[in-house]
Design an enzyme around this catalytic site. Structure first.
Site, PDB file in Angstrom:
ATOM      1  N   ARG A  55       0.701  -1.270   0.128  1.00 25.41           N
ATOM      2  CA  ARG A  55       0.017   0.183   0.034  1.00 25.41           C
ATOM      3  C   ARG A  55       0.809   1.148  -0.064  1.00 25.41           C
ATOM      4  O   ARG A  55       0.614   2.117  -0.923  1.00 25.41           O
ATOM      5  CB  ARG A  55      -0.936   0.166   1.474  1.00 25.41           C
ATOM      6  N   THR A  56       1.720   1.333   1.042  1.00 24.65           N
ATOM      7  CA  THR A  56       2.372   2.528   1.175  1.00 24.65           C
ATOM      8  C   THR A  56       3.398   2.998   0.009  1.00 24.65           C
ATOM      9  O   THR A  56       3.272   4.172  -0.406  1.00 24.65           O
ATOM     10  CB  THR A  56       3.052   2.554   2.417  1.00 24.65           C
ATOM     11  N   LYS A  83      25.046  -5.600  -1.062  1.00 23.89           N
ATOM     12  CA  LYS A  83      26.412  -5.830  -0.922  1.00 23.89           C
ATOM     13  C   LYS A  83      27.190  -4.991   0.203  1.00 23.89           C
ATOM     14  O   LYS A  83      28.235  -4.890   0.320  1.00 23.89           O
ATOM     15  CB  LYS A  83      26.952  -5.246  -2.359  1.00 23.89           C
ATOM     16  N   ARG A 105      11.217   4.083   3.904  1.00 26.10           N
ATOM     17  CA  ARG A 105      10.854   3.035   4.744  1.00 26.10           C
ATOM     18  C   ARG A 105      12.024   2.369   5.164  1.00 26.10           C
ATOM     19  O   ARG A 105      12.685   1.779   4.415  1.00 26.10           O
ATOM     20  CB  ARG A 105       9.689   2.149   4.226  1.00 26.10           C
ATOM     21  N   HIS A 133       4.839   6.340  11.660  1.00 26.78           N
ATOM     22  CA  HIS A 133       4.204   6.056  10.361  1.00 26.78           C
ATOM     23  C   HIS A 133       3.260   7.563  10.255  1.00 26.78           C
ATOM     24  O   HIS A 133       2.077   7.303  10.129  1.00 26.78           O
ATOM     25  CB  HIS A 133       3.438   4.890  10.044  1.00 26.78           C
TER      26      HIS A 133
HETATM   27  C1  NCD Z   1       1.389  -0.877   8.711  1.00 29.46           C
HETATM   28  C2  NCD Z   1       3.084  -0.661   8.424  1.00 29.46           C
HETATM   29  O1  NCD Z   1       3.778  -0.962   7.665  1.00 29.46           O
HETATM   30  O2  NCD Z   1       3.436  -0.302   9.380  1.00 29.46           O
HETATM   31  N1  NCD Z   1       0.892  -0.871   7.157  1.00 29.46           N
HETATM   32  C3  NCD Z   1       0.815  -0.049   6.156  1.00 29.46           C
HETATM   33  O3  NCD Z   1       1.674   1.057   6.113  1.00 29.46           O
HETATM   34  N2  NCD Z   1      -0.460   0.031   5.706  1.00 29.46           N
HETATM   35  C4  NCD Z   1       0.956  -1.799   9.412  1.00 29.46           C
HETATM   36  C5  NCD Z   1       1.255  -2.940   9.449  1.00 29.46           C
HETATM   37  O4  NCD Z   1       2.387  -3.515   8.733  1.00 29.46           O
HETATM   38  O5  NCD Z   1       0.764  -4.132  10.125  1.00 29.46           O
END
Ligand code: NCD
Length: 341
Positions: A55-56, A83, A105, A133
């Site tokens: 999703r993100t 590496k 991320r 997040h």
């Molecule tokens: C979350 C995350 O990655 O922190 N998901 C997301 O970003 N949609 C929550 C999760 O992984 O459970």
């Protein structure tokens, strides 16, 4: 607006409302035949993903592309990270390619903060370890406002694996800024040490909270971050903390059910609840694009007058070179003041 978005706690109430109101304007774009604006034309956004994401990552990519930015997607798998290249060297390489914004991320809490000291562009935290997040919290608040209006004094229950959840941390901070009342609900083993000092309440008893809540946000049980046993077994967890149809019936009529995804259907949420009329889970994903557009737009100082215009796509790089230089002015808060829904 701040230059970076690393923690939801960095946002003042005005900043948060500016992002949410800008997202409302940008969401209207989704109904147009051409869903693109020329605002970030000529800017480069790098998606730097060290952890898995569906999703993100796609949401940030769609957001940047709808604003006509050039997007570079970088995933640690298959890159020189395997590496042994450090985050700093990777970041400096991307900077040399002219990144105006880096969406990161990373499995390490604090990685976006370090990155912000190394590069000139804006850094957006797309999830760092168990820390934060912020754009998820913003899209959650956006979704809540669409259904409930102003969030002042609204009651939000965040349920499940709070200990490992960056979503919960960012939501507690942002919802507190927006005046909502948050209750964290989890078994004692899945609540962080020091939760008493957070700006929210907590409970171990889901059933006692449901009747008094406007929003119930279920969290995924994050087995990949668990190196110990936090509850007896999955069945026992669901029995105490899972949201099934019987529990959903305890909610007030107007209450909504949320989940950031990915879901463990049958564990923290029953399939019939996830797919029910009260569930806004798919809507959260759609709203994520508008909210991330707003964040990129405000941080990267998009061309203000271009909001409301449609992109004259396709635009080639040579076409872009011929265009007058953008002033790079950041959007001022006052431009959107007083527009709270
Ligand atoms: C979350 C995350 O990655 O922190 N998901 C997301 O970003 N949609 C929550 C999760 O992984 O459970």
């Amino acid at each position: 607006m701040t230059k970076h978005l690393i923690s939801a706690g960095d946002l003042s109430r005005d900043d948060a409302l500016l992002i949410l109101d800008t997202a409302t304007q940008l969401a209207r774009l989704a109904d147009r035949p051409i869903k693109k604006l020329p605002t970030l034309r000529g800017r480069t956004v790098v998606n730097l993903f060290y952890e898995d994401s569906t999703r993100t990552r796609t949401s940030f990519e769609a957001a940047a592309k709808r604003l006509s930015a050039d997007v570079i997607n970088f995933s640690a798998k298959g890159s020189s990270v395997s590496k042994g290249e450090s985050l700093k060297d990777t970041a400096l390489t991307l900077e040399a390619m002219g990144a105006d914004g880096v969406v990161i991320r990373h499995q390490a809490s604090g990685a976006p903060h370090r990155l912000a000291n190394w590069i000139k562009g804006s850094v957006v935290n797309a999830g760092d370890g168990t820390h934060e997040h912020p754009t998820q919290a913003l899209l959650d608040a956006f979704t809540m406002r669409r259904h409930l209006g102003n969030l002042e004094s609204r009651r939000v229950a965040i349920v499940g694996d709070v200990l490992h959840s960056r979503v919960a941390r960012s939501n507690v901070l942002l919802l507190n800024t927006l005046g909502a009342e948050v209750t964290l609900v989890a078994p004692p083993t899945l609540l962080p040490v020091g939760v008493e000092g957070w700006p929210c309440g907590h409970s171990f008893d889901l059933d006692s909270v449901l009747a008094k809540t406007d929003v119930v946000m279920m969290l995924r049980v994050q087995r990949e971050r668990m190196n110990d046993s936090y509850f007896p077994n999955a069945r026992e967890y669901s029995r105490r903390y899972g949201l099934d149809a019987a529990r959903m019936a305890m909610l007030p009529e107007h209450a909504i059910v949320m989940h950031p995804g990915p879901m463990n259907r049958g564990m923290e949420i029953a399939a019939e609840v996830a797919d029910s009329m009260r569930s806004v889970i798919v809507e959260q994903v759609a709203n994520g694009v508008s909210v991330r557009m707003a964040v990129l737009y405000l941080l990267l100082g998009g061309n203000v007058s271009a909001i409301g215009a449609e992109s004259s796509e396709p635009s080639t790089s040579s076409e872009r070179e011929l265009e007058p230089a953008d002033t790079g002015q950041r959007r001022r808060r006052s431009d959107f003041a007083g527009e709270e829904a």
